[in-house]
Design a protein around this motif. Structure first.
Motif, PDB file in Angstrom:
ATOM      1  N   ASN A   1       0.878  -1.164   0.000  1.00  0.00           N
ATOM      2  CA  ASN A   1       0.000   0.000   0.000  1.00  0.00           C
ATOM      3  C   ASN A   1       0.918   1.215   0.000  1.00  0.00           C
ATOM      4  O   ASN A   1       1.390   1.644   1.045  1.00  0.00           O
ATOM      5  N   LYS A   2       1.223   1.758  -1.177  1.00  0.00           N
ATOM      6  CA  LYS A   2       2.159   2.870  -1.286  1.00  0.00           C
ATOM      7  C   LYS A   2       1.659   3.858  -2.332  1.00  0.00           C
ATOM      8  O   LYS A   2       1.252   3.458  -3.422  1.00  0.00           O
ATOM      9  N   VAL A   3       1.710   5.141  -1.988  1.00  0.00           N
ATOM     10  CA  VAL A   3       1.276   6.205  -2.882  1.00  0.00           C
ATOM     11  C   VAL A   3       2.382   7.240  -2.965  1.00  0.00           C
ATOM     12  O   VAL A   3       2.976   7.606  -1.946  1.00  0.00           O
ATOM     13  N   MET A   4       2.675   7.710  -4.189  1.00  0.00           N
ATOM     14  CA  MET A   4       3.631   8.798  -4.393  1.00  0.00           C
ATOM     15  C   MET A   4       2.942   9.853  -5.247  1.00  0.00           C
ATOM     16  O   MET A   4       2.419   9.537  -6.322  1.00  0.00           O
TER      17      MET A   4
ATOM     18  N   GLY B   1      -0.929  26.537  -3.135  1.00  0.00           N
ATOM     19  CA  GLY B   1      -0.206  26.707  -4.391  1.00  0.00           C
ATOM     20  C   GLY B   1       1.191  26.117  -4.400  1.00  0.00           C
ATOM     21  O   GLY B   1       1.776  25.925  -5.467  1.00  0.00           O
ATOM     22  N   ASP B   2       1.746  25.800  -3.244  1.00  0.00           N
ATOM     23  CA  ASP B   2       3.098  25.229  -3.179  1.00  0.00           C
ATOM     24  C   ASP B   2       3.122  23.834  -3.801  1.00  0.00           C
ATOM     25  O   ASP B   2       2.162  23.083  -3.710  1.00  0.00           O
ATOM     26  N   LYS B   3       4.246  23.512  -4.422  1.00  0.00           N
ATOM     27  CA  LYS B   3       4.429  22.194  -5.025  1.00  0.00           C
ATOM     28  C   LYS B   3       5.162  21.302  -4.034  1.00  0.00           C
ATOM     29  O   LYS B   3       6.171  21.714  -3.462  1.00  0.00           O
ATOM     30  N   VAL B   4       4.652  20.084  -3.849  1.00  0.00           N
ATOM     31  CA  VAL B   4       5.210  19.185  -2.842  1.00  0.00           C
ATOM     32  C   VAL B   4       5.157  17.744  -3.348  1.00  0.00           C
ATOM     33  O   VAL B   4       4.298  17.382  -4.143  1.00  0.00           O
ATOM     34  N   TYR B   5       6.128  16.956  -2.901  1.00  0.00           N
ATOM     35  CA  TYR B   5       6.153  15.510  -3.136  1.00  0.00           C
ATOM     36  C   TYR B   5       5.768  14.849  -1.820  1.00  0.00           C
ATOM     37  O   TYR B   5       6.343  15.163  -0.777  1.00  0.00           O
ATOM     38  N   VAL B   6       4.780  13.961  -1.870  1.00  0.00           N
ATOM     39  CA  VAL B   6       4.416  13.199  -0.676  1.00  0.00           C
ATOM     40  C   VAL B   6       4.418  11.714  -1.013  1.00  0.00           C
ATOM     41  O   VAL B   6       4.127  11.313  -2.134  1.00  0.00           O
ATOM     42  N   GLU B   7       4.782  10.928  -0.016  1.00  0.00           N
ATOM     43  CA  GLU B   7       4.800   9.477  -0.152  1.00  0.00           C
ATOM     44  C   GLU B   7       4.147   8.909   1.094  1.00  0.00           C
ATOM     45  O   GLU B   7       4.435   9.341   2.205  1.00  0.00           O
ATOM     46  N   GLY B   8       3.241   7.960   0.896  1.00  0.00           N
ATOM     47  CA  GLY B   8       2.573   7.398   2.061  1.00  0.00           C
ATOM     48  C   GLY B   8       1.688   6.229   1.705  1.00  0.00           C
ATOM     49  O   GLY B   8       1.928   5.525   0.720  1.00  0.00           O
ATOM     50  N   ARG B   9       0.657   6.028   2.538  1.00  0.00           N
ATOM     51  CA  ARG B   9      -0.263   4.898   2.409  1.00  0.00           C
ATOM     52  C   ARG B   9      -1.683   5.428   2.237  1.00  0.00           C
ATOM     53  O   ARG B   9      -2.038   6.451   2.798  1.00  0.00           O
ATOM     54  N   LEU B  10      -2.492   4.679   1.495  1.00  0.00           N
ATOM     55  CA  LEU B  10      -3.913   5.007   1.383  1.00  0.00           C
ATOM     56  C   LEU B  10      -4.657   4.443   2.583  1.00  0.00           C
ATOM     57  O   LEU B  10      -4.424   3.300   2.973  1.00  0.00           O
ATOM     58  N   LYS B  11      -5.535   5.253   3.161  1.00  0.00           N
ATOM     59  CA  LYS B  11      -6.393   4.795   4.257  1.00  0.00           C
ATOM     60  C   LYS B  11      -7.811   5.255   3.958  1.00  0.00           C
ATOM     61  O   LYS B  11      -8.027   6.384   3.531  1.00  0.00           O
ATOM     62  N   ASN B  12      -8.761   4.371   4.200  1.00  0.00           N
ATOM     63  CA  ASN B  12     -10.174   4.684   3.996  1.00  0.00           C
ATOM     64  C   ASN B  12     -10.835   4.899   5.348  1.00  0.00           C
ATOM     65  O   ASN B  12     -10.573   4.156   6.293  1.00  0.00           O
TER      66      ASN B  12
END
Length: 154
Positions: free
Chosen positions: A6-9, A74-85
């Motif tokens: 379960n990984k999101v980028m 408006g800022d640009k960002v990279y995030v990495e994490g997990r999906l949670k419902n």
């Protein structure tokens, strides 16, 4: 393969300011939306089409405080994490559902404060963020890892 993943980028722009919520035990949580775009050319009409997807992002504790301090709409960002419902009862009694990205790592790519300061400095070329002028990562700020949640007493 017996395991699961379960990984999101995501790389996108903040759609709003970071909204903070503080808890009695001293912890906190930050929430903000990120917009990602997909652009393609319609083969039938030849026009350029852009689709925007919105993602609900959740950051915890020290990482949330860092995001609140440095990020704005408006800022640009990279995030990495997990999906949670999540699911909950709304005020009208209906069941509501939400999918969130719970952040494990993030990197600030641009900030509006940085862009504005570069524009006010005259007609100079935009400069890299001072944090990102490192030999190991010339184009992006260093990767920030939120505190791991564990039950260790130290």
């Amino acid at each position: 393969m017996s395991g699961t993943l379960n990984k999101v980028m995501l790389i996108g722009h903040l759609g709003d300011e970071v909204k903070m919520h503080y808890f009695e035990g001293g912890g906190c949580i930050g929430r903000f939306p990120i917009a990602t775009n997909e652009t393609y050319t319609n083969k039938q009409t030849g026009e350029r089409v852009t689709n925007t997807d919105w993602h609900n992002v959740v950051v915890r504790n020290k990482a949330a405080e860092i995001c609140e301090k440095y990020l704005s709409k408006g800022d640009k960002v990279y995030v990495e994490g997990r999906l949670k419902n999540r699911q909950w009862q709304g005020e009208d009694g209906n069941t509501r559902y939400s999918t969130e990205v719970h952040v494990q790592d993030f990197t600030f790519l641009t900030t509006m404060k940085e862009s504005m300061s570069n524009q006010q400095g005259g007609g100079q070329q935009p400069q890299q963020n001072s944090v990102s002028n490192t030999a190991s990562s010339p184009k992006a700020a260093p990767l920030v890892r939120p505190e791991q949640e564990d039950d260790l007493p130290f």
